[in-house]
Design an enzyme around this catalytic site. Sequence first.
Site, PDB file in Angstrom:
ATOM      1  N   ASP A  77       0.961  -1.142  -0.071  1.00 15.29           N
ATOM      2  CA  ASP A  77       0.110  -0.108  -0.043  1.00 15.29           C
ATOM      3  C   ASP A  77       0.768   1.250   0.130  1.00 15.29           C
ATOM      4  O   ASP A  77       1.547   1.609   0.955  1.00 15.29           O
ATOM      5  CB  ASP A  77      -1.028   0.001   1.024  1.00 15.29           C
ATOM      6  CG  ASP A  77      -1.986   1.185   1.167  1.00 15.29           C
ATOM      7  OD1 ASP A  77      -2.176   1.958   0.121  1.00 15.29           O
ATOM      8  OD2 ASP A  77      -2.244   1.375   2.347  1.00 15.29           O
TER       9      ASP A  77
ATOM     10  N   ASP B 252      -1.510   5.528  -5.127  1.00 13.52           N
ATOM     11  CA  ASP B 252      -2.125   4.943  -4.044  1.00 13.52           C
ATOM     12  C   ASP B 252      -2.430   3.597  -4.400  1.00 13.52           C
ATOM     13  O   ASP B 252      -3.309   3.350  -5.045  1.00 13.52           O
ATOM     14  CB  ASP B 252      -3.191   5.595  -3.150  1.00 13.52           C
ATOM     15  CG  ASP B 252      -3.547   4.699  -2.113  1.00 13.52           C
ATOM     16  OD1 ASP B 252      -2.785   3.801  -1.754  1.00 13.52           O
ATOM     17  OD2 ASP B 252      -4.611   4.931  -1.287  1.00 13.52           O
TER      18      ASP B 252
END
Length: 473
Positions: A90, A261
């Site tokens: 992430d 992201d």
Amino acid sequence: MAPALPWLLLWVGSGVLPVHGTQDGIRLPLRSGLAGAPLGLRLPRETDEEPGRRGSFVEMVDNLRGKSGQGYYVEMTVGSPPQTLNILVDTGSSNFAVGAAPHPFLHRYYQRQRSSTYRDLRKGVYVPYTQGKWEGELGTDLVSIPHGPNVTVRANIAAITESDKFFINGSNWEGILGLAYAEIARLCGAGFPLNQSEAVASVGGSMIIGGIDHSLYTGNLWYTPIRREWYYEVIIVRVEINGQDLKMDCKEYNYDKSIVDSGTTNLRLPKKVFEAAVKSIKAASSTEKFPDGFWLGEQLVCWQAGTTPWNIFPVISLYLMGEVTNQSFRITILPQQYLRPVEDVATSQDDCYKFAISQSSTGTVMGAVIMEGFYVVFDRARKRIGFAVSACHVHDEFRTATVEGPFVTPDMEDCGYNIPQTDESTLMTIAYVMAAICALFMLPLCLMVCQWRCLRCLRHQHDDFADDISLLK
């Protein structure tokens, strides 16, 4: 936990790949021979890696697995003896957390009591997200990535003991590895918008640490500066739908930030931009009618297997600020990226899709649907992010995903959104003004109280004098 990687490369493929990491303190030399290379917008392939270095990355190729709607993970080992876990990668967070207690969606979890190298820091951890939360205990242990650098480090680990709407059934990962900057390594979360229940086909990719593997991309790498070191924040200067400019103030694209992201599924856009983009996409694909719920991501659309009319949907181009003054470059994605395949059990003979562009209240988020099909370099040493077309890029008969430039775009710095800052002198001025206003309101009240007290004293004295006279009489 805040990683300290000078280079990280994420490459997420768009097809099924054969099955074949990144903690606090990992610092690896760049295996690219770039010490004296100038900072240009493009980096020619022949200059960014020494000959014979290709073998250094062989073990890292195809080390990512996962599903577009449920995130991509890398295999890691934690503790002594090593416990193998799949960890979600992430780039939109900075905490390293793993499941450390039984959970219905986990096939395995980190067992601290079985690790001789685990150290309990005796601190509790609570991280709420927009949807869901987790809590646990903070400690440290030895961590390594089997299909990554040959390095073992001691890292901070949040051992998740309780969670709600965090782990995803069928996702096959047991923890999360945040690769953003330390500034956002706070014990809270802004959002975790992965999908909780949809079944989709597994795909794969590669996470290369320490350099660039040229076999994984075609063409040139184009770099955009990291605007601020918290999330991987970039500046979008223009958005086009099928080559037609949305013609919005470029600040709208970056309100209140634009980030890359990998932990988010969709391309998320600010409200005004989302509405304009959907309007343009609807107009371009007007030959077929779709329910309103489809554009809101609430309903699927399905076609008979192999008959999806990709040609009626437009391409989307995002222009990013380049490293050279007044130059930008664009990345173009196809409908095969922003229409995310979903396996619908009820109609398994059909190809079903979900609209993977959604509205955001926290700025633009370039999620997995953008990164899939591209080779993305997170160059922390030079504070920039690179994009190139991946070796297995998305394409159809007439169109292909592209990364192109340069384009002349003046005043790109003005496109960044600046959060209004209130300095201490302004706050003090406001405080003095408020105090003066309060004093003005209090002054009449004080005068009235004083007058009342004086009148009361005079009346009391008059009563005493009257009593004295009556006694004399």
